[in-house]
Design a protein around this motif. Structure first.
Motif, PDB file in Angstrom:
ATOM      1  N   GLY A   1      63.423  75.630 -49.810  1.00  0.00           N
ATOM      2  CA  GLY A   1      64.458  76.716 -49.337  1.00  0.00           C
ATOM      3  C   GLY A   1      64.487  78.015 -50.426  1.00  0.00           C
ATOM      4  O   GLY A   1      63.244  78.233 -50.799  1.00  0.00           O
ATOM      5  N   ALA A   2      65.491  78.563 -50.377  1.00  0.00           N
ATOM      6  CA  ALA A   2      65.319  79.920 -50.969  1.00  0.00           C
ATOM      7  C   ALA A   2      65.072  79.991 -52.548  1.00  0.00           C
ATOM      8  O   ALA A   2      65.243  78.763 -53.138  1.00  0.00           O
ATOM      9  CB  ALA A   2      66.780  80.604 -50.703  1.00  0.00           C
TER      10      ALA A   2
ATOM     11  N   TRP B   1      72.184  71.159 -53.487  1.00  0.00           N
ATOM     12  CA  TRP B   1      71.945  72.414 -52.689  1.00  0.00           C
ATOM     13  C   TRP B   1      72.923  73.674 -53.213  1.00  0.00           C
ATOM     14  O   TRP B   1      73.966  73.383 -53.762  1.00  0.00           O
ATOM     15  CB  TRP B   1      72.663  72.147 -51.206  1.00  0.00           C
TER      16      TRP B   1
ATOM     17  N   GLU C   1      73.643  82.172 -44.540  1.00  0.00           N
ATOM     18  CA  GLU C   1      72.703  81.401 -43.480  1.00  0.00           C
ATOM     19  C   GLU C   1      71.730  80.496 -44.249  1.00  0.00           C
ATOM     20  O   GLU C   1      71.701  80.248 -45.460  1.00  0.00           O
ATOM     21  CB  GLU C   1      71.627  82.345 -42.918  1.00  0.00           C
ATOM     22  N   ALA C   2      71.264  79.355 -43.436  1.00  0.00           N
ATOM     23  CA  ALA C   2      70.773  78.270 -43.946  1.00  0.00           C
ATOM     24  C   ALA C   2      69.385  78.687 -44.588  1.00  0.00           C
ATOM     25  O   ALA C   2      69.278  78.089 -45.645  1.00  0.00           O
ATOM     26  CB  ALA C   2      70.223  77.246 -42.641  1.00  0.00           C
ATOM     27  N   THR C   3      68.863  79.752 -44.326  1.00  0.00           N
ATOM     28  CA  THR C   3      67.532  80.144 -44.984  1.00  0.00           C
ATOM     29  C   THR C   3      68.236  80.762 -46.605  1.00  0.00           C
ATOM     30  O   THR C   3      67.150  80.830 -47.227  1.00  0.00           O
ATOM     31  CB  THR C   3      66.824  81.348 -44.413  1.00  0.00           C
ATOM     32  N   ASP C   4      69.371  80.926 -46.650  1.00  0.00           N
ATOM     33  CA  ASP C   4      69.702  81.390 -47.970  1.00  0.00           C
ATOM     34  C   ASP C   4      70.150  80.300 -49.055  1.00  0.00           C
ATOM     35  O   ASP C   4      70.489  80.624 -50.155  1.00  0.00           O
ATOM     36  CB  ASP C   4      71.145  82.223 -47.830  1.00  0.00           C
TER      37      ASP C   4
ATOM     38  N   LYS D   1      71.815  86.400 -52.690  1.00  0.00           N
ATOM     39  CA  LYS D   1      72.431  86.219 -51.381  1.00  0.00           C
ATOM     40  C   LYS D   1      73.734  86.698 -51.238  1.00  0.00           C
ATOM     41  O   LYS D   1      74.682  86.401 -52.338  1.00  0.00           O
ATOM     42  CB  LYS D   1      72.148  84.785 -50.860  1.00  0.00           C
TER      43      LYS D   1
ATOM     44  N   GLU E   1      66.213  68.180 -45.572  1.00  0.00           N
ATOM     45  CA  GLU E   1      67.121  68.902 -44.374  1.00  0.00           C
ATOM     46  C   GLU E   1      68.695  69.149 -44.897  1.00  0.00           C
ATOM     47  O   GLU E   1      69.148  68.245 -45.330  1.00  0.00           O
ATOM     48  CB  GLU E   1      67.093  68.001 -43.146  1.00  0.00           C
TER      49      GLU E   1
END
Ligand SMILES: [Zn+2]
Length: 191
Positions: free
Chosen positions: A68-69, A40, A52-55, A46, A2
């Motif tokens: 994730g990405a 992370w 964004e969090a999805t990046d 990107k 997370e």
């Protein structure tokens, strides 16, 4: 895995600052933070100014994708820095003056007081095979290093510290550029 909202807020703000100050283009540069045994890192392609969090991707210390990405193509460099330097964050930017002024240099030595105080100097490492290890070795000794004809890598205890070193280097490079420009112009002005 997370992504902590406060970490996302830091990634977003540091990315915005790099973009706002012209230190990355729309899709250039990358950021990472190490938390324990995982890292992370911004995804490949990107936009740092609009993260964004999805990046964001999460990878292990050995580069295994945990979620994730799709991670940045520079992930190997970030992981090499974490292996060899005291760092919890790495920032990569395309600082234009720092890159331009070191095109044929082995090291950049700031000429201004702030730069000398914060950075000592910034090694310039060459592209090509082994570049990740050369960047990591340079950052084991210094806070920021330059990858020739490409950009800069900085490490820090957090993203804000790494951003600081990128900005300090670019400011020093810009001052050196201005000083040399004035010297180059001065004979013409005296005529
Ligand atoms: Zn780059």
């Amino acid at each position: 895995m997370e992504l902590d909202p406060s970490l996302m807020a830091d990634l977003r703000q540091v990315g915005q600052d790099l973009y706002r100050f012209g230190l990355v283009t729309s899709h250039g540069g990358n950021l990472s933070v190490r938390l324990g045994s995982h890292v992370w890192i911004t995804g490949t392609g990107k936009r740092l100014g609009y993260l964004e969090a999805t990046d964001i991707a999460c990878v292990s210390e050995t580069g295994e994708l945990l979620g994730g990405a799709t991670p940045s193509s520079d992930t190997a460099i970030h992981l090499a820095v974490y292996r060899s330097a005291d760092a919890s964050a790495v920032v990569h930017a395309h600082a234009p003056h720092a890159v331009a002024i070191t095109a044929s240099a082995a090291v950049f030595v700031p000429e201004d007081l702030e730069g000398r105080y914060h950075l000592d100097d910034a090694p310039v490492v060459d592209q090509g095979p082994g570049a990740a290890e050369r960047v990591a070795a340079a950052l084991a000794e210094r806070r920021v290093a330059i990858l020739r004809d490409h950009g800069v890598y900085a490490r820090g205890e957090d993203l804000w510290a790494a951003l600081h070193w990128v900005m300090a280097l670019e400011e020093s490079a810009r001052i050196s550029w201005l000083r040399r420009s004035l010297v180059a112009l001065s004979p013409a002005r005296e005529e």
